[in-house]
Design an enzyme around this catalytic site. Structure first.
Site, PDB file in Angstrom:
ATOM      1  N   ASP A 103      24.359 -50.334   2.968  1.00  8.07           N
ATOM      2  CA  ASP A 103      24.706 -51.080   1.651  1.00  8.07           C
ATOM      3  C   ASP A 103      24.194 -50.151   0.602  1.00  8.07           C
ATOM      4  O   ASP A 103      23.136 -49.624   0.553  1.00  8.07           O
ATOM      5  CB  ASP A 103      23.813 -52.293   1.463  1.00  8.07           C
ATOM      6  CG  ASP A 103      24.306 -53.109   0.363  1.00  8.07           C
ATOM      7  OD1 ASP A 103      25.558 -53.048   0.152  1.00  8.07           O
ATOM      8  OD2 ASP A 103      23.349 -53.722  -0.472  1.00  8.07           O
ATOM      9  N   HIS A 110      25.462 -52.276 -12.894  1.00  7.47           N
ATOM     10  CA  HIS A 110      24.544 -53.180 -12.214  1.00  7.47           C
ATOM     11  C   HIS A 110      23.190 -52.677 -12.166  1.00  7.47           C
ATOM     12  O   HIS A 110      21.913 -53.161 -12.400  1.00  7.47           O
ATOM     13  CB  HIS A 110      25.172 -53.358 -10.734  1.00  7.47           C
ATOM     14  CG  HIS A 110      24.071 -54.099  -9.717  1.00  7.47           C
ATOM     15  ND1 HIS A 110      23.855 -55.437  -9.946  1.00  7.47           N
ATOM     16  CD2 HIS A 110      23.320 -54.015  -8.837  1.00  7.47           C
ATOM     17  CE1 HIS A 110      22.755 -55.871  -9.056  1.00  7.47           C
ATOM     18  NE2 HIS A 110      22.633 -54.783  -8.162  1.00  7.47           N
ATOM     19  N   GLU A 175      25.469 -61.130  -3.992  1.00 12.51           N
ATOM     20  CA  GLU A 175      26.022 -59.639  -4.321  1.00 12.51           C
ATOM     21  C   GLU A 175      27.548 -59.572  -4.000  1.00 12.51           C
ATOM     22  O   GLU A 175      27.986 -59.555  -2.986  1.00 12.51           O
ATOM     23  CB  GLU A 175      25.097 -58.665  -3.756  1.00 12.51           C
ATOM     24  CG  GLU A 175      23.766 -58.689  -4.180  1.00 12.51           C
ATOM     25  CD  GLU A 175      23.025 -57.367  -3.755  1.00 12.51           C
ATOM     26  OE1 GLU A 175      23.376 -56.494  -2.982  1.00 12.51           O
ATOM     27  OE2 GLU A 175      21.669 -57.200  -4.427  1.00 12.51           O
ATOM     28  N   GLU A 177      30.541 -57.679  -3.327  1.00 12.69           N
ATOM     29  CA  GLU A 177      30.567 -56.114  -3.013  1.00 12.69           C
ATOM     30  C   GLU A 177      32.091 -56.042  -2.121  1.00 12.69           C
ATOM     31  O   GLU A 177      32.960 -57.014  -1.724  1.00 12.69           O
ATOM     32  CB  GLU A 177      29.790 -56.001  -2.074  1.00 12.69           C
ATOM     33  CG  GLU A 177      28.117 -56.238  -2.599  1.00 12.69           C
ATOM     34  CD  GLU A 177      27.203 -55.459  -1.812  1.00 12.69           C
ATOM     35  OE1 GLU A 177      27.447 -54.379  -1.183  1.00 12.69           O
ATOM     36  OE2 GLU A 177      26.084 -55.731  -2.073  1.00 12.69           O
ATOM     37  N   ASP A 209      26.531 -59.811   0.130  1.00  9.82           N
ATOM     38  CA  ASP A 209      25.366 -59.340   0.578  1.00  9.82           C
ATOM     39  C   ASP A 209      24.326 -60.258  -0.181  1.00  9.82           C
ATOM     40  O   ASP A 209      23.551 -59.945  -1.046  1.00  9.82           O
ATOM     41  CB  ASP A 209      24.895 -57.821   0.392  1.00  9.82           C
ATOM     42  CG  ASP A 209      23.931 -57.274   1.189  1.00  9.82           C
ATOM     43  OD1 ASP A 209      23.617 -57.731   2.460  1.00  9.82           O
ATOM     44  OD2 ASP A 209      23.374 -56.404   0.831  1.00  9.82           O
ATOM     45  N   ARG A 213      15.515 -62.648  -4.097  1.00  5.49           N
ATOM     46  CA  ARG A 213      15.220 -61.809  -5.151  1.00  5.49           C
ATOM     47  C   ARG A 213      13.803 -61.687  -4.935  1.00  5.49           C
ATOM     48  O   ARG A 213      12.990 -61.026  -5.365  1.00  5.49           O
ATOM     49  CB  ARG A 213      15.745 -61.978  -6.313  1.00  5.49           C
ATOM     50  CG  ARG A 213      17.393 -61.966  -6.422  1.00  5.49           C
ATOM     51  CD  ARG A 213      17.877 -60.481  -6.206  1.00  5.49           C
ATOM     52  NE  ARG A 213      19.245 -60.429  -6.565  1.00  5.49           N
ATOM     53  CZ  ARG A 213      19.768 -59.196  -6.456  1.00  5.49           C
ATOM     54  NH1 ARG A 213      19.588 -58.417  -5.903  1.00  5.49           N
ATOM     55  NH2 ARG A 213      21.226 -59.227  -6.414  1.00  5.49           N
ATOM     56  N   GLN A 216      12.398 -59.924  -1.954  1.00  3.24           N
ATOM     57  CA  GLN A 216      12.868 -58.535  -2.231  1.00  3.24           C
ATOM     58  C   GLN A 216      11.935 -57.805  -3.186  1.00  3.24           C
ATOM     59  O   GLN A 216      11.453 -56.739  -3.122  1.00  3.24           O
ATOM     60  CB  GLN A 216      14.250 -58.585  -2.865  1.00  3.24           C
ATOM     61  CG  GLN A 216      14.697 -57.183  -3.057  1.00  3.24           C
ATOM     62  CD  GLN A 216      15.917 -56.841  -3.616  1.00  3.24           C
ATOM     63  OE1 GLN A 216      16.798 -57.674  -3.860  1.00  3.24           O
ATOM     64  NE2 GLN A 216      16.449 -55.619  -3.992  1.00  3.24           N
ATOM     65  N   LYS A 229      17.273 -59.113   2.356  1.00  2.00           N
ATOM     66  CA  LYS A 229      18.621 -58.659   2.360  1.00  2.00           C
ATOM     67  C   LYS A 229      19.154 -59.240   3.924  1.00  2.00           C
ATOM     68  O   LYS A 229      20.182 -59.065   4.084  1.00  2.00           O
ATOM     69  CB  LYS A 229      18.745 -57.264   1.926  1.00  2.00           C
ATOM     70  CG  LYS A 229      18.398 -56.868   0.690  1.00  2.00           C
ATOM     71  CD  LYS A 229      19.521 -57.249  -0.114  1.00  2.00           C
ATOM     72  CE  LYS A 229      19.509 -56.609  -1.544  1.00  2.00           C
ATOM     73  NZ  LYS A 229      20.685 -56.795  -2.355  1.00  2.00           N
ATOM     74  N   THR A 233      24.737 -61.280   5.798  1.00  2.45           N
ATOM     75  CA  THR A 233      25.524 -60.625   5.096  1.00  2.45           C
ATOM     76  C   THR A 233      27.079 -61.134   5.624  1.00  2.45           C
ATOM     77  O   THR A 233      27.256 -61.203   6.705  1.00  2.45           O
ATOM     78  CB  THR A 233      25.611 -59.000   5.241  1.00  2.45           C
ATOM     79  OG1 THR A 233      24.337 -58.603   4.814  1.00  2.45           O
ATOM     80  CG2 THR A 233      26.629 -58.314   4.615  1.00  2.45           C
ATOM     81  N   GLU A 335      21.929 -61.057 -12.928  1.00  2.00           N
ATOM     82  CA  GLU A 335      22.319 -60.359 -13.924  1.00  2.00           C
ATOM     83  C   GLU A 335      23.146 -61.450 -14.833  1.00  2.00           C
ATOM     84  O   GLU A 335      22.837 -61.569 -16.069  1.00  2.00           O
ATOM     85  CB  GLU A 335      23.540 -59.298 -13.634  1.00  2.00           C
ATOM     86  CG  GLU A 335      22.997 -58.452 -12.959  1.00  2.00           C
ATOM     87  CD  GLU A 335      24.164 -57.303 -12.252  1.00  2.00           C
ATOM     88  OE1 GLU A 335      24.735 -56.632 -12.999  1.00  2.00           O
ATOM     89  OE2 GLU A 335      24.674 -57.451 -11.175  1.00  2.00           O
TER      90      GLU A 335
END
Length: 388
Positions: A103, A110, A175, A177, A209, A213, A216, A229, A233, A335
């Site tokens: 990844d 971002h 996420e 992606e 993904d 948070r 993480q 993570k 996925t 975000e």
């Protein structure tokens, strides 16, 4: 014909029916063409795209020409129609046997957004960010098909004013992606220049993904993402071949720093004009533009292999979160809600900072096609279920 799955697209996937095991299909409108049946080639009855992908670009191009001929020639209509199955009558499966998963972190918007949140008063980008595509190795065993339930992960969390504790993630995120699937492998010690991207990468898919948070934030120093993570996925069922994306190729944004020669893509730009859409419980909340990505997939592959790391058929590498400059172009809830400080307001009057149990997230994407239409990547979706 279902919009986005026309002759200019012809994405590949793996499907089964009540009477056949997993086999290769091609999406054509609202139908799925059974390749094993229509071509008679047993490679399409293996239950994975891997064996076909390993044959390389000449075989990919030959089959694409053959399929175009079958689907546009009146003389073949009778044969083709016998093997076109309603899409709602088949079961989709993970399209590839995933080898390794990498990844990346290639959206400047971002990366700057997260840098501003996590390192206020310091430059938002780390010193290396404009010099190389940053990435990490993920857990290939938890790459699963779109629709797989997202069970809220558990792990260590540490609030600012207390010690660590074990519990369900309270800051579960997405996420949005784009993923790239390797077809042709390399030997250990071999590197792939940006000019050879098309010789190794078979096609493109959508990736979510999922990210915890809070897990993480506590674990990632000094070695990076791990439990935050690795729990799931999600991958879309359809792989759009690179040959379908020629009209979508664009130059990437201007770079701040001179590139080292192995990353110089001046003659081989692989920016892609893809428009993603993120929906929460059916409501459109974001439209991230992939053309804004600072690092292209060709540069990502060149960097991934410059140290001699070997590629395997089925390897998957993802772009990292796709975000644009506007708030409604951000590809993650951290975000969209600015870390929870400014919750996202929904049309039903509710708000979201991070995902709640029962939430359904769906990511779709389109791109310009060679025939002037727009092609579709299908969707990648998942519903949040309570921690067990």
């Amino acid at each position: 014909m279902t919009a986005g799955f026309g002759i200019a697209n012809l994405p590949y996937g793996i499907f089964s029916t009540d009477v056949t095991g997993p086999r290769t299909g091609v999406a054509v409108g609202d139908r799925v063409l059974d390749l094993a049946a229509v071509t008679g080639d047993p490679i399409h009855a293996t239950g994975s795209l891997n064996a076909f992908m390993a044959q390389g670009p000449a075989a990919w191009a030959q089959l694409r020409r053959h399929l175009t001929s079958l689907l546009t020639g009146r003389a073949h209509r009778g044969v083709v129609e016998r093997h076109l199955l309603p899409a709602d009558a088949v079961t989709m499966h993970l399209p590839v046997e995933v080898g390794d998963y990498v990844d990346f972190y290639s959206s400047r918007h971002h990366a700057e957004n997260l840098g501003k949140m996590f390192r206020p008063g310091s430059p938002p980008l780390t010193p290396n960010w404009t010099h190389l595509p940053i990435g990490y190795h993920g857990r290939a065993g938890t790459v699963r098909l779109s629709g797989t339930p997202v069970v809220r992960p558990k792990g260590q969390r540490k609030p600012p004013d207390a010690g660590p504790s074990l519990g369900p993630s309270l800051r579960l995120d997405i996420e949005a992606e784009v993923g790239f699937v390797v077809g042709v492998p390399t030997a250990l010690g071999e590197s792939v220049p940006v000019s050879a991207f098309e010789e190794h990468v078979f096609g493109v898919c959508l990736i979510n993904d999922w990210s915890a948070r809070d897990l993480q934030a506590w674990e990632y120093v000094p070695l990076g993402p791990f439990l935050g993570k690795s729990f799931l996925t999600s991958m879309s069922p359809w792989i759009v071949p690179l040959a379908a994306l020629e009209a979508a190729r664009v130059k990437p944004p201007a770079r701040d720093e001179p590139l080292l020669p192995y990353l110089d893509d001046t003659r081989h730009p692989w920016g892609l004009d893809l428009t993603l859409e993120v929906r929460l419980n059916g409501e459109l909340i974001s439209s991230p533009p992939f053309a804004e990505m600072y690092w292209t997939p060709a540069q990502q592959l060149a960097h991934l292999t410059v140290n001699g790391a070997a590629l395997r058929t089925g390897d998957l590498f993802a772009s990292g979160t796709v975000s644009g400059p506007a708030r409604d172009q951000r590809g993650s809830f951290i975000e969209l809600s600015w870390g929870g400080a400014s919750p996202l307001e929904l049309k039903d009057g509710g708000t979201r900072s991070f995902l709640e149990d029962g939430d359904q997230v769906t990511i779709t994407a389109t791109a310009p096609a060679m025939d002037g239409t727009r092609l579709s990547f299908g969707e990648v979706s998942g519903r949040i279920e309570p921690a067990t």
